[in-house]
Scaffold this motif. Structure first.
Motif, PDB file in Angstrom:
ATOM      1  N   TYR A   4      43.031  54.247  32.928  1.00 58.79           N
ATOM      2  CA  TYR A   4      42.980  52.796  33.048  1.00 58.79           C
ATOM      3  C   TYR A   4      43.873  52.145  31.998  1.00 58.79           C
ATOM      4  CZ  TYR A   4      39.065  53.728  36.085  1.00 58.79           C
ATOM      5  OH  TYR A   4      38.290  54.195  37.111  1.00 58.79           O
TER       6      TYR A   4
ATOM      7  N   VAL B  19      35.835  51.076  41.386  1.00 63.45           N
ATOM      8  CA  VAL B  19      34.682  51.617  42.095  1.00 63.45           C
ATOM      9  C   VAL B  19      35.074  52.990  42.625  1.00 63.45           C
ATOM     10  CG1 VAL B  19      33.054  51.319  43.979  1.00 63.45           C
ATOM     11  CG2 VAL B  19      33.909  49.314  42.743  1.00 63.45           C
TER      12      VAL B  19
ATOM     13  N   ALA C  94      40.971  40.083  35.956  1.00 64.04           N
ATOM     14  CA  ALA C  94      39.860  41.032  35.873  1.00 64.04           C
ATOM     15  C   ALA C  94      39.769  41.850  37.160  1.00 64.04           C
ATOM     16  CB  ALA C  94      38.559  40.282  35.637  1.00 64.04           C
TER      17      ALA C  94
ATOM     18  N   VAL D 276      37.578  45.474  38.887  1.00 61.88           N
ATOM     19  CA  VAL D 276      36.466  46.404  38.734  1.00 61.88           C
ATOM     20  C   VAL D 276      36.804  47.679  39.490  1.00 61.88           C
ATOM     21  CG1 VAL D 276      34.025  46.823  39.197  1.00 61.88           C
ATOM     22  CG2 VAL D 276      34.797  44.534  38.522  1.00 61.88           C
TER      23      VAL D 276
ATOM     24  N   ARG E 257      38.912  46.403  42.552  1.00 59.37           N
ATOM     25  CA  ARG E 257      38.496  45.168  43.211  1.00 59.37           C
ATOM     26  C   ARG E 257      38.644  43.977  42.276  1.00 59.37           C
ATOM     27  NH1 ARG E 257      33.190  45.876  46.861  1.00 59.37           N
ATOM     28  NH2 ARG E 257      34.199  44.000  47.701  1.00 59.37           N
ATOM     29  N   THR E 258      39.248  42.914  42.790  1.00 58.84           N
ATOM     30  CA  THR E 258      39.252  41.623  42.120  1.00 58.84           C
ATOM     31  C   THR E 258      38.521  40.632  43.027  1.00 58.84           C
ATOM     32  OG1 THR E 258      41.261  40.695  43.131  1.00 58.84           O
ATOM     33  CG2 THR E 258      41.566  42.177  41.254  1.00 58.84           C
TER      34      THR E 258
END
Length: 543
Positions: free
Chosen positions: A77, A136, A132, A134, A145-146
């Protein structure tokens, strides 16, 4: 055929007809000799390469693309996305905004291609607030995902897909492949009846679906229906969901579509469902596979694209008026009569354009003192009538030992050269011409300064023509510089295979910056025939 030949001779001159007939051989020899810089071919290898170059004017794609299994091996990341290592490639996914992401595919084998010079990008990554996202992890898929976009990566083969906030699929990759020569293929699936719009200037239907399009700025010598390519090619298009019946569309809602922009200026072909109806196949001669993907309504996608690549500054009001332009109004008395005719007949006119015949022997930044004995007086008188003068400037500088602009360019190293350092000349209107290397900052500044005499004479706007760049040649040959011609590329070096589509854009950039220096109190008017992504920051275009 004889009639066509006589028209060509009358148009460009007998000398240029001979130069144009020779040019395919000179161009093919330059491309055959210089496979790589500082490594010229010799002997039989050169002769065979020369014969191959004569048979084709554009690159041929490999008949077979190897696409071995490419499972994901690791995920790291970053602050704005992820770095994915696969068996055969590296994939960088970077969020510029919640609804826009950049993807880079880099092969792990061989020497990586040099990243593109960011000529297209007006707002670089560091100027965007961090978005931002996320991650998954699912058994076979990683989702990023945004609030507006989901980017998915299949772990078995590293294929990407994109969905909107509601989970509706927007686009799905099929595969990525590289050839030993450095060519790239990127394929994506197309939904049934999905229309596609974009790709710059084209003489085809608005919906580009079902056709194959070349992206190589070209002086086509005409504009018949379906001629491809033309002068201004931009590797960006918008895809929309298949149209739904009006009664099925919620009131006030606009469908979510997507925009994809490939930041790669090499010769390209976009087969948007011609060979295989449900597949978009994108081919590039070289460079890096780097593209931007955005999701949203069409107005929002245009906003995002121009936020990324830039917007045109507010023009002077007169640019929005009627312009009279043709080839060509000479002498000065003809221009004066034209202007008076507009006023006598109460026809609005805000500008008259001067084509190449106003020049002294087609030499840029000059004018014929016989045909236009008082250019400044003409410009002033027309200004009193509310009419501005716009003058054409071509890309080629006449090879002439008595021509100061040519001599200055030679001494300062402003012209494009072959790998051995020799200036390359190609035939255009004045005969043999040298071409400024506008991928070099010093050359752009020099080019912009050359407009001083025209600006002092009252010329209000400039249209840059022949800036694909174009050369005279026979109809079956690519009318531009050899691919082996060297370009500065802001210091890292490159050749015309990469710089060609960028050339017109960088020429009008140099023009715009020069006009701003010479006349800072006026909004610059620059018009271009050729360009690339981001050209709208510097110029408008005409067909």
């Amino acid at each position: 055929m004889l009639k066509d030949a006589l028209i060509i001779i009358k148009t460009i001159g007998l000398k240029n007809v001979f130069l144009g007939a020779q040019y395919p051989y000179r161009k093919a020899w330059a491309e055959a000799r210089w496979k790589r810089a500082r490594a010229p071919r010799r002997g039989l290898a050169l002769w065979h390469a020369f014969r191959r170059q004569l048979k084709r004017s554009q690159p041929a794609w490999p008949h077979f693309w190897e696409t071995p299994p490419n499972p994901v091996q690791s995920v790291a990341y970053t602050e704005r996305g992820v770095l994915i290592e696969t068996l055969h490639s590296r994939i960088e996914i970077t969020f510029f905004a919640a609804d826009m992401v950049r993807v880079r595919h880099l092969p792990r084998e061989g020497s990586p291609a040099a990243p593109p010079i960011p000529y297209a990008i007006a707002r670089p990554l560091e100027a965007w607030p961090a978005a931002a996202f996320v991650p998954v992890f699912l058994p076979k898929t990683l989702l990023l995902r945004t609030e507006a976009l989901t980017v998915g990566i299949h772990l078995s083969n590293a294929a990407l897909f994109f969905a909107d906030a509601d989970g509706h699929m927007l686009r799905a990759d099929m595969d990525v492949a590289w050839s030993p020569s450095g060519a790239i293929r990127h394929r994506a699936a197309l939904a049934p009846d999905e229309p596609l719009f974009g790709l710059g200037e084209r003489a085809t239907a608005w919906n580009r679906r079902g056709r194959s399009h070349l992206l190589w700025n070209t002086d086509p010598g005409g504009y018949p229906k379906d001629q491809d390519p033309l002068n201004l090619n931009i590797p960006v298009y918008i895809g929309l969901p298949a149209p739904a019946p009006i009664e099925a569309q919620p009131e006030g809602e606009t469908p979510t579509g997507y925009l994809v922009f490939y930041e790669n200026s090499f010769y390209a072909e976009f087969d948007l469902g011609k060979q295989i109806p449900e597949v978009a196949a994108h081919y590039f001669q070289g460079g890096e596979l780097r593209y931007y993907f955005a999701a949203g309504s069409v107005p929002h996608l245009i906003e995002r694209y121009t936020e990324l690549t830039g917007r045109h500054a507010l023009p002077p009001l007169w640019l929005l008026g009627y312009h009279q332009s043709r080839w060509s109004y000479v002498p000065e008395a003809r221009v004066r009569k034209l202007a008076q005719d507009f006023r006598d007949h109460d026809v609005p006119c805000d500008a008259i354009h001067l084509d190449i015949d106003y020049m002294d022997g087609y030499r840029d930044f000059t004018w014929d003192k016989t045909r236009f004995p008082d250019l400044a007086g003409l410009a002033a008188d027309l200004r009193e009538m509310g009419i501005k003068l716009v003058a054409i400037i071509d890309a080629g500088i006449k090879k002439d030992p008595e021509y100061a602009v040519y001599q200055e360019g030679l001494k300062a190293g402003h012209f494009c050269v072959l790998p051995d350092g020799k200036v390359f000349h190609a035939p255009v209107w004045p005969g043999l011409c040298a071409f400024p290397d506008v991928t070099r900052a010093e050359t752009r500044a020099w080019w912009g300064d050359q407009y001083a005499p025209l600006i002092e004479a009252g010329i209000a706007g400039i249209w840059n023509d022949m800036n694909e760049p174009a050369a005279f040649t026979h109809i079956d040959s690519d009318p531009t510089l050899p691919g082996s011609v060297h370009h500065h590329m802001e210091g890292r070096g490159g050749d015309h295979r990469e710089a060609h589509n960028l050339y017109g854009m960088q020429l009008v950039r140099a023009t715009q910056e020069g006009l701003l220096r010479l006349r800072p109190e006026a909004r610059p008017v620059v018009i271009t025939r050729a360009g690339w992504a981001g050209v709208q920051r510097h110029s408008i275009s005409w067909t």
